[in-house]
Design a protein around this motif. Sequence first.
Motif, short mmCIF file in Angstrom:
data_model
loop_
_atom_site.label_atom_id
_atom_site.label_comp_id
_atom_site.label_asym_id
_atom_site.label_seq_id
_atom_site.Cartn_x
_atom_site.Cartn_y
_atom_site.Cartn_z
N SER A 86 58.44 67.40 91.93
CA SER A 86 59.52 67.72 91.00
C SER A 86 59.30 69.08 90.35
CB SER A 86 59.61 66.66 89.90
OG SER A 86 59.85 65.38 90.43
N LEU A 87 58.06 69.40 90.01
CA LEU A 87 57.77 70.66 89.35
C LEU A 87 58.12 71.84 90.26
CD1 LEU A 87 56.67 71.80 86.70
CD2 LEU A 87 54.39 71.78 87.71
N VAL A 88 57.84 71.71 91.55
CA VAL A 88 58.20 72.76 92.50
C VAL A 88 59.72 72.91 92.56
CG1 VAL A 88 58.14 73.43 94.94
CG2 VAL A 88 56.08 72.50 93.85
N VAL A 89 60.44 71.79 92.59
CA VAL A 89 61.92 71.84 92.59
C VAL A 89 62.43 72.51 91.32
CG1 VAL A 89 64.03 70.43 92.54
CG2 VAL A 89 62.17 69.83 94.11
N LEU A 90 61.84 72.16 90.17
CA LEU A 90 62.29 72.72 88.89
C LEU A 90 62.05 74.22 88.84
CD1 LEU A 90 61.09 70.03 86.32
CD2 LEU A 90 63.44 70.53 87.01
N LEU A 91 60.87 74.68 89.27
CA LEU A 91 60.59 76.11 89.27
C LEU A 91 61.58 76.87 90.14
CD1 LEU A 91 56.69 75.98 89.50
CD2 LEU A 91 58.00 76.84 87.57
N ARG A 92 61.87 76.32 91.31
CA ARG A 92 62.84 76.97 92.21
C ARG A 92 64.23 76.99 91.60
NH1 ARG A 92 64.97 73.36 96.85
NH2 ARG A 92 65.98 72.58 94.96
N ASP A 93 64.69 75.85 91.08
CA ASP A 93 66.04 75.76 90.54
C ASP A 93 66.22 76.60 89.28
OD1 ASP A 93 66.56 74.09 92.61
OD2 ASP A 93 67.04 72.32 91.41
N LEU A 94 65.20 76.60 88.41
CA LEU A 94 65.31 77.37 87.18
C LEU A 94 65.41 78.86 87.49
CD1 LEU A 94 65.32 77.52 84.11
CD2 LEU A 94 62.82 77.52 84.15
N GLY A 95 64.58 79.33 88.42
CA GLY A 95 64.65 80.74 88.81
C GLY A 95 66.00 81.08 89.41
N GLY A 96 66.53 80.19 90.24
CA GLY A 96 67.83 80.44 90.86
C GLY A 96 68.95 80.46 89.86
N LEU A 97 68.96 79.51 88.92
CA LEU A 97 70.02 79.45 87.91
C LEU A 97 69.97 80.68 87.00
CD1 LEU A 97 69.75 75.68 86.94
CD2 LEU A 97 71.74 76.78 87.99
N TYR A 98 68.78 81.06 86.58
CA TYR A 98 68.64 82.23 85.69
C TYR A 98 69.15 83.49 86.38
CZ TYR A 98 66.50 85.89 82.87
OH TYR A 98 66.30 87.01 82.11
N THR A 99 68.74 83.70 87.63
CA THR A 99 69.13 84.91 88.35
C THR A 99 70.63 84.96 88.56
OG1 THR A 99 66.98 84.99 89.44
CG2 THR A 99 68.76 86.24 90.46
N ARG A 100 71.25 83.84 88.89
CA ARG A 100 72.70 83.83 89.13
C ARG A 100 73.47 84.05 87.85
NH1 ARG A 100 73.48 78.72 93.08
NH2 ARG A 100 75.67 79.44 93.08
N LEU A 101 72.97 83.53 86.73
CA LEU A 101 73.59 83.84 85.44
C LEU A 101 73.45 85.32 85.11
CD1 LEU A 101 72.46 80.78 83.28
CD2 LEU A 101 74.80 81.28 84.00
N LEU A 102 72.28 85.88 85.41
CA LEU A 102 72.03 87.29 85.17
C LEU A 102 72.99 88.15 85.98
CD1 LEU A 102 69.99 89.09 83.59
CD2 LEU A 102 68.62 89.17 85.67
N GLN A 103 73.38 87.67 87.15
CA GLN A 103 74.31 88.40 88.02
C GLN A 103 75.77 88.18 87.62
OE1 GLN A 103 73.08 86.79 91.78
NE2 GLN A 103 71.37 88.25 92.02
N GLY A 104 75.98 87.38 86.56
CA GLY A 104 77.32 87.23 86.03
C GLY A 104 78.11 86.04 86.56
N GLU A 105 77.45 85.13 87.28
CA GLU A 105 78.17 83.96 87.79
C GLU A 105 78.55 83.02 86.65
OE1 GLU A 105 77.06 81.87 91.28
OE2 GLU A 105 75.84 83.53 92.06
N SER A 106 79.67 82.33 86.83
CA SER A 106 80.16 81.40 85.82
C SER A 106 79.30 80.13 85.81
CB SER A 106 81.61 81.03 86.12
OG SER A 106 82.01 79.90 85.39
N GLU A 107 79.06 79.59 84.59
CA GLU A 107 78.31 78.34 84.48
C GLU A 107 79.02 77.19 85.20
OE1 GLU A 107 77.03 77.19 80.63
OE2 GLU A 107 76.27 79.18 80.09
N ALA A 108 80.34 77.24 85.22
CA ALA A 108 81.11 76.16 85.87
C ALA A 108 80.75 76.03 87.34
CB ALA A 108 82.59 76.42 85.70
N GLY A 109 80.44 77.15 87.97
CA GLY A 109 80.10 77.10 89.39
C GLY A 109 78.66 76.72 89.67
#
Length: 412
Positions: free
Chosen positions: A146-169
């Motif tokens: 689970s920790l590996v999944v969380l590290l991957r997902d958190l990094g992905g979500l943060y980067t996509r928000l940084l790139q301006g993607e909508s939270e809804a997506g």
Amino acid sequence: TEIYTLSLHDALPISHNQRALWFLQRLQPENTAYNVAAAAEVEPPLDTALLGRALALLADRHQALRLRFTESLSGPVQRVEPGREVEILEEDATGWSPARLDARLEEIAERPFDMERDSLLRIALFRGAPSVVLLVAHHVVVDLWSLVVLLRDLGGLYTRLLQGESEAGLAAAPALQYTDFVLWQERRLATAGEEHWAYWREALAGELPVCALATDRPRPLVQGFRGGARNRYLEVDLLDRVRAVAQEHRATLHTALLAAFGALLHRHGAGEDLLIGSPTAGRTAAGLAEMVGLFVNSVVLRSRAAGDLPFCEQLERARQTALAAFAHQDYPFPLLVERLQPQRDPSRSPVFQVMLAVERPHLESAADLTAFALNEPGVRVDVAGLSLVSRHVERRAAQFDLELIAAESARG
């Protein structure tokens, strides 16, 4: 400290392994042996507001991060909050010495969780050169996978928000969640549980041996969890030779390490009849790979490590033992202890006192991420555009008398 808040849902049943950890925490509220921690130096510096939004989305995606545990008339239950408090503790560490930062990381990692009141995920961000982020969770809601999944997902979500993607997506959650697994596990036990129990009842029949290693101090009357960890590498060429021996005898790397560990314990006076615990991922059904929660389950490997046997014969015995045990890995270990009713010694963990864990990456190119999650320092990984270098967090607690954890990375 910023809090991202969200309400309370109905009481739901908990898994057998969750119940065991809940009981241990009630027995010893200050116990931190089941805190799971990972720290990393991060480049570029993180935006706290974006990190908070990414964490809230992460909690939306993974129900386990929104669990809390309460006691009912029928025993402990878990509740799912539609939105979970996600705490980010932010501190300015500019000018701090490495020793001061390490001490602060350890202090936060060793802080106990209140399963009823606390968020079971804790994040700390230390601004400096470089910035350091610390993630701490209670094992009752995560395991290493689970920790590996969380590290991957958190990094992905943060980067996509940084790139301006909508939270809804970004809010899509897996179709199955941890509480679905709990119900599925109960149905599986209703159909196949007795078959698994019959195997374990025979494999662990008779008086169970105690691993009585020589120590330099008296054993306390009640088991404590004070301990520590030491890391070392087996170089790639040695690892290749161990793997070659395993392949020659139709065995896995896990089995070769089991045979060697058993022989080592025998040399140090642990006896010839050894009970060694080994965690399994507990994700034997389709659809569980992307889920976060406490899936890991321990099996008991009964090893006869006779000192006069050639190692190849010890390896074959270990192979047969492991094959049979892993075929019955779906039987929850706490339920096994409950039904075996071994003579309990409050100074020792029940059934086995030593453990062997061989961690394998389950995500593509995730070998270094696994070493990262295991608190190995200096591991560099790239997670969705974020450069992370793992930082060791000193731990002062241990779950067993002795545990050997092995994981492969690029270094060995």
